[in-house]
Design a protein around this motif. Structure first.
Motif, PDB file in Angstrom:
ATOM      1  N   ASP A   1     -51.300 -79.360   0.013  1.00  0.00           N
ATOM      2  CA  ASP A   1     -51.264 -80.537  -0.861  1.00  0.00           C
ATOM      3  C   ASP A   1     -50.159 -80.308  -1.890  1.00  0.00           C
ATOM      4  OD1 ASP A   1     -52.470 -82.567  -2.998  1.00  0.00           O
ATOM      5  OD2 ASP A   1     -53.513 -82.944  -1.112  1.00  0.00           O
ATOM      6  N   ASP A   2     -50.345 -80.797  -3.075  1.00  0.00           N
ATOM      7  CA  ASP A   2     -49.362 -80.718  -4.159  1.00  0.00           C
ATOM      8  C   ASP A   2     -49.098 -79.249  -4.547  1.00  0.00           C
ATOM      9  OD1 ASP A   2     -47.760 -81.554  -6.233  1.00  0.00           O
ATOM     10  OD2 ASP A   2     -49.228 -82.909  -7.096  1.00  0.00           O
ATOM     11  N   CYS A   3     -47.988 -79.044  -5.266  1.00  0.00           N
ATOM     12  CA  CYS A   3     -47.691 -77.791  -5.985  1.00  0.00           C
ATOM     13  C   CYS A   3     -46.995 -76.705  -5.154  1.00  0.00           C
ATOM     14  CB  CYS A   3     -48.935 -77.189  -6.664  1.00  0.00           C
ATOM     15  SG  CYS A   3     -49.817 -78.365  -7.696  1.00  0.00           S
TER      16      CYS A   3
ATOM     17  N   HIS B   1     -55.782 -78.104   1.040  1.00  0.00           N
ATOM     18  CA  HIS B   1     -56.036 -77.047   0.056  1.00  0.00           C
ATOM     19  C   HIS B   1     -56.507 -77.549  -1.311  1.00  0.00           C
ATOM     20  CE1 HIS B   1     -52.162 -77.499  -2.366  1.00  0.00           C
ATOM     21  NE2 HIS B   1     -52.983 -77.060  -3.296  1.00  0.00           N
ATOM     22  N   TRP B   2     -56.380 -78.898  -1.592  1.00  0.00           N
ATOM     23  CA  TRP B   2     -56.416 -79.338  -2.983  1.00  0.00           C
ATOM     24  C   TRP B   2     -57.650 -78.877  -3.753  1.00  0.00           C
ATOM     25  CZ3 TRP B   2     -53.047 -79.992  -6.344  1.00  0.00           C
ATOM     26  CH2 TRP B   2     -53.327 -80.645  -7.545  1.00  0.00           C
ATOM     27  N   TYR B   3     -58.837 -79.116  -3.225  1.00  0.00           N
ATOM     28  CA  TYR B   3     -60.046 -78.814  -4.005  1.00  0.00           C
ATOM     29  C   TYR B   3     -60.472 -77.347  -3.910  1.00  0.00           C
ATOM     30  CZ  TYR B   3     -60.190 -83.691  -5.091  1.00  0.00           C
ATOM     31  OH  TYR B   3     -59.850 -84.936  -5.567  1.00  0.00           O
TER      32      TYR B   3
ATOM     33  N   THR C   1     -44.477 -85.458  -8.402  1.00  0.00           N
ATOM     34  CA  THR C   1     -45.798 -85.614  -7.790  1.00  0.00           C
ATOM     35  C   THR C   1     -46.849 -85.792  -8.893  1.00  0.00           C
ATOM     36  OG1 THR C   1     -46.290 -83.280  -7.905  1.00  0.00           O
ATOM     37  CG2 THR C   1     -45.106 -84.063  -5.931  1.00  0.00           C
ATOM     38  N   CYS C   2     -48.078 -85.977  -8.483  1.00  0.00           N
ATOM     39  CA  CYS C   2     -49.137 -86.180  -9.479  1.00  0.00           C
ATOM     40  C   CYS C   2     -49.293 -84.958 -10.389  1.00  0.00           C
ATOM     41  CB  CYS C   2     -50.466 -86.486  -8.797  1.00  0.00           C
ATOM     42  SG  CYS C   2     -50.451 -88.017  -7.855  1.00  0.00           S
ATOM     43  N   ALA C   3     -49.034 -83.771  -9.854  1.00  0.00           N
ATOM     44  CA  ALA C   3     -49.184 -82.566 -10.675  1.00  0.00           C
ATOM     45  C   ALA C   3     -47.873 -82.191 -11.359  1.00  0.00           C
ATOM     46  CB  ALA C   3     -49.705 -81.417  -9.821  1.00  0.00           C
TER      47      ALA C   3
ATOM     48  N   LEU D   1     -47.830 -85.642   7.098  1.00  0.00           N
ATOM     49  CA  LEU D   1     -47.316 -85.809   5.731  1.00  0.00           C
ATOM     50  C   LEU D   1     -48.260 -86.682   4.917  1.00  0.00           C
ATOM     51  CD1 LEU D   1     -45.100 -85.591   3.539  1.00  0.00           C
ATOM     52  CD2 LEU D   1     -44.045 -87.632   4.550  1.00  0.00           C
ATOM     53  N   LYS D   2     -48.743 -86.137   3.817  1.00  0.00           N
ATOM     54  CA  LYS D   2     -49.494 -86.939   2.843  1.00  0.00           C
ATOM     55  C   LYS D   2     -48.490 -87.427   1.811  1.00  0.00           C
ATOM     56  CE  LYS D   2     -53.150 -86.376  -0.656  1.00  0.00           C
ATOM     57  NZ  LYS D   2     -54.280 -85.513  -1.069  1.00  0.00           N
ATOM     58  N   TYR D   3     -48.429 -88.743   1.626  1.00  0.00           N
ATOM     59  CA  TYR D   3     -47.391 -89.336   0.773  1.00  0.00           C
ATOM     60  C   TYR D   3     -48.100 -90.024  -0.384  1.00  0.00           C
ATOM     61  CZ  TYR D   3     -42.530 -90.978   0.349  1.00  0.00           C
ATOM     62  OH  TYR D   3     -41.238 -91.188  -0.057  1.00  0.00           O
ATOM     63  N   ASP D   4     -48.028 -89.393  -1.552  1.00  0.00           N
ATOM     64  CA  ASP D   4     -48.916 -89.709  -2.675  1.00  0.00           C
ATOM     65  C   ASP D   4     -48.146 -90.457  -3.773  1.00  0.00           C
ATOM     66  OD1 ASP D   4     -50.919 -89.722  -4.535  1.00  0.00           O
ATOM     67  OD2 ASP D   4     -51.228 -87.554  -4.555  1.00  0.00           O
ATOM     68  N   TRP D   5     -48.548 -91.661  -4.054  1.00  0.00           N
ATOM     69  CA  TRP D   5     -47.880 -92.593  -4.972  1.00  0.00           C
ATOM     70  C   TRP D   5     -47.439 -91.926  -6.289  1.00  0.00           C
ATOM     71  CZ3 TRP D   5     -46.492 -97.738  -4.679  1.00  0.00           C
ATOM     72  CH2 TRP D   5     -46.263 -98.398  -5.872  1.00  0.00           C
TER      73      TRP D   5
HETATM   74  C1  GLA Z   1     -53.678 -87.242  -6.288  1.00  0.00           C
HETATM   75  C2  GLA Z   1     -54.312 -87.344  -4.899  1.00  0.00           C
HETATM   76  C3  GLA Z   1     -55.110 -86.097  -4.622  1.00  0.00           C
HETATM   77  C4  GLA Z   1     -54.219 -84.862  -4.726  1.00  0.00           C
HETATM   78  C5  GLA Z   1     -53.532 -84.818  -6.089  1.00  0.00           C
HETATM   79  C6  GLA Z   1     -52.467 -83.742  -6.158  1.00  0.00           C
HETATM   80  O1  GLA Z   1     -54.631 -87.230  -7.296  1.00  0.00           O
HETATM   81  O2  GLA Z   1     -55.104 -88.478  -4.801  1.00  0.00           O
HETATM   82  O3  GLA Z   1     -55.706 -86.166  -3.338  1.00  0.00           O
HETATM   83  O4  GLA Z   1     -53.259 -84.905  -3.706  1.00  0.00           O
HETATM   84  O5  GLA Z   1     -52.896 -86.056  -6.365  1.00  0.00           O
HETATM   85  O6  GLA Z   1     -51.801 -83.731  -7.381  1.00  0.00           O
END
Ligand code: GLA
Length: 660
Positions: A320-322, A284-286, A378-380, A404-408
């Protein structure tokens, strides 16, 4: 007599006014800096007249120039010459102040031909003189590209740049937007079974696979030698049940409709390895960034099913996030306690029923993806999983997620700056172990932007795919560079082990940073063909990340060509080898399981080009049948070499089958 003298005088005056004259006649010259430079496209900053791109003096090899244009690599300027121009003159180079690091190539292209090529220009080395003949040229394109090491520090100075002309003065312009043209025929009425032919699962875990199939519905599906514990719904083609005992189970599936039937062998490989072919889906992110809701996710699953994406092989519908709560957010419905008193992660109010959401997705035969970060946030800025890894993974499994997407993201708070490889691996090892112990298959997507050469250890820590770079969404003008870097890691590509150069961002895509409604992708149509071809040749995960509610026929034609997808999903899992042809063009060759080869001819140039690949370079011997994959046409046979006219920024994508 008097008239003749006047004429002679006028000619003399003109000649002297024009000095130094290039050839007799009424000539004029125009400084590049006096043309309208709003048409100059460049990779960083904006063009400057009489100074470098960052406002310093134009300076090459210790000499300062007072006139000229300062620009930056990946610069393209189109100039209409009206066949009136005579010469282009300049001294081109990389500004002395570019930290010793800049390197560029400057070229002049006239009516599709290379008029001048500088070779590699480096900072501190002075400039190269350009004095190119423009006689008879209608359109001139001036380009300054990076010299293979990215665009950082590529401050290009075009000193004393001018065009000498006689007649209509030159003028810059912006190329009209390229019109999309659909190359691929619509799916025919006969059944055609698409997508993965080999499916990884773990014994005793829930199993779900919808047979992707195009052709007229209704359709009846049957399967021979389906392992015990699995059942096939004859009308939907969805196989469900419990994954069989360890081993390879060969199942012949047949799809039949009023027009005919098609059969393929599916290999269900029950064992330790998941994602035996690159995962395919939508993220969904973009499209929705921090506006994502349960309703949007369900709708996306319905669209994937309805539009034929699922019939082409797309499977995962990924949040994705949020989706969690955040300590602070502009949307009050996304703010709340991050966890309940038992430490269980809490979805925000836009996700009232996670189990119901995955059930909706599974009912369509599709799979569900979720996202979190090993960090605190998370990043957001939403709740991460730090300290709750096992609890969260079990929760995701209980909800019914399959990916699962596991985002640093904020995990750097734990490691501090410059973590070593062990520190980079650690959070992914933890999650990899947790997922391996679940009673549900969950594909693990490592998202840490390629740190510590993740491709070398991603599979060892339990991942099936890993991002090899930063967010492509913010650098869609760098698709070719990102792809070529990703292709460098081809040795680590194989079943259950995929390099991920990020999503396919076509159709309507949004800017996750600034928000707002998704807009038409900036990727031009021919480059979209190249984008999808590159990803398929590299056996990349194929995740579309644009607006599912604004899918148009062109976007679907790019996303859903089963012959292109077959290259991506080939069971060998090879990532193509790159064979450079010249600075702007290259070929990619991928060996397929059936002994055929998929070959992409790529042209990054601003002009259409004839590309030739010798047989030996492609590793071929003897005569081969050639299939144009985008047009789905047999286009003859050859014993080499192959030459194709490839559109600017585009691709010619073929599959070669040996005839002997
Ligand atoms: C990072 C990831 C993106 C997306 C955003 C969500 O930037 O690389 O693909 O998941 O976080 O906050």
């Amino acid at each position: 007599m008097f008239h003749r003298m006047c004429l002679v005088l006028t000619v003399l005056v003109c000649l002297f006014a024009e000095a130094p004259a290039i050839s007799p006649g009424a000539q004029d010259s125009v400084w590049l800096g006096s043309l309208d430079l709003t048409h100059l496209r460049q990779g960083w900053g904006t063009p400057r007249v009489d100074s470098s791109v960052d406002g310093k003096p134009l300076r090459l090899g210790g000499v300062t120039y007072h006139r000229g244009v300062g620009t930056h690599a990946r610069a393209v300027l189109r100039i209409a010459l009206h066949e009136s121009a005579l010469r282009f003159r300049a001294l081109a180079g990389v500004n002395d102040s570019s930290n010793g690091a800049g390197s560029v190539r400057v070229r002049l292209l006239g009516d599709g031909r290379v008029l001048f090529a500088s070779g590699v220009l480096r900072t501190g080395r002075g400039g190269v003189a350009i004095d190119a003949d423009l006689t008879g040229i209608d359109t001139l394109i001036l380009t300054a590209t990076d010299a293979g090491d990215g665009i950082d520090h590529d401050h290009v100075d075009l000193c004393d740049a001018r065009i000498v002309y006689s007649g209509t003065p030159p003028g810059t312009f912006t190329q009209a937007p390229e019109q999309p043209s659909i190359l691929t025929p619509a799916p025919g009425p006969l059944p055609r079974i698409n997508g993965a032919r080999v499916i990884g699962c773990r014994p005793g875990h829930p199993f779900l696979h919808r047979i992707p199939c195009t052709g007229e519905r209704p359709m009846t599906f049957t399967a021979r030698t389906l392992p015990a514990g699995l059942t096939l719904d004859p009308s939907t083609g969805i196989i469900r049940g419990t994954a069989p005992a360890a081993g390879t189970h060969r199942v012949t599936v047949t799809a039949k409709n009023a027009r005919g039937s098609a059969s393929v062998e599916l290999r269900i490989v029950s064992g330790a390895t998941l994602a035996l072919t690159p995962p395919m889906g939508w993220n969904h992110w973009y499209a929705h960034y921090n506006r994502v809701t349960d309703a949007l996710m369900r709708e996306a699953a319905d669209v994937m099913h309805r539009t034929g994406m699922a019939d082409a092989g797309y499977q995962y519908v990924s949040i994705d996030d949020c989706w969690m709560n955040a300590p602070r957010h502009s949307d009050p419905l996304r703010v709340g306690p991050l966890r309940d008193p038992g430490g269980n992660i809490l979805p925000n109010k836009h996700f009232p029923d996670m189990r119901g959401l995955t059930e909706h997705i599974h009912a369509l035969g599709l799979k569900a993806g979720i996202y979190t970060s090993p960090g605190r946030l998370t990043c957001a800025g939403f709740a991460g999983t730090l300290g709750h890894e096992e609890q969260d993974a079990k929760q995701f499994a209980a909800w019914g997620f399959d990916f699962l997407k596991y985002d640093w993201c904020s995990y750097s708070e734990v490691t501090g700056g410059n973590p070593d490889r062990a520190a980079l691996r650690k959070p992914y090892e933890v999650m990899g172990n947790v997922l391996a112990g679940l009673d549900r298959d969950m594909v693990l997507n490592l998202c840490q932007y390629g740190m510590g050469n993740v491709w070398e250890w991603g599979a060892a820590v339990g991942g099936q795919c890993w991002r090899t770079a930063g967010d492509l969404g913010f650098e869609l003008d760098r698709i070719y560079e990102v792809a070529l870097q990703n292709a460098d890691h081809r040795a680590w590509s194989g079943p259950g082990s995929w390099n991920d150069p990020d999503y396919i961002q076509i159709g309507y895509v949004g800017n996750a940073m600034t928000g707002g409604e998704p807009q038409p992708t900036p990727v031009p149509p021919q480059m979209q063909y190249a984008y999808m071809s590159l990803w398929s040749l590299m056996a990349s995960p194929l995740f579309f990340s644009g607006d599912m509610n604004r899918l148009d026929p062109f976007t679907l034609n790019i996303l859903c060509n089963p012959e292109v997808i077959e290259v991506d999903q080939d069971p060998l899992g090879q990532s193509a080898a790159v064979i450079p042809l010249d600075d702007e063009t290259f070929v990619m060759v991928k060996e397929m399981e059936d002994g055929s080869k998929a070959v992409g001819f790529f042209n990054r140039d601003e002009i259409d080009r004839d590309l030739t690949a010798p047989w030996s370079a492609l590793g071929l011997q003897g005569r081969h049948a050639i299939r144009d994959l985008w047009r789905q046409q047999d286009i003859g046979t050859s014993a080499g070499p192959l030459t194709y006219r490839v559109p600017s920024r585009g691709v010619m994508f073929v599959r070669l089958r040996p005839l002997h």
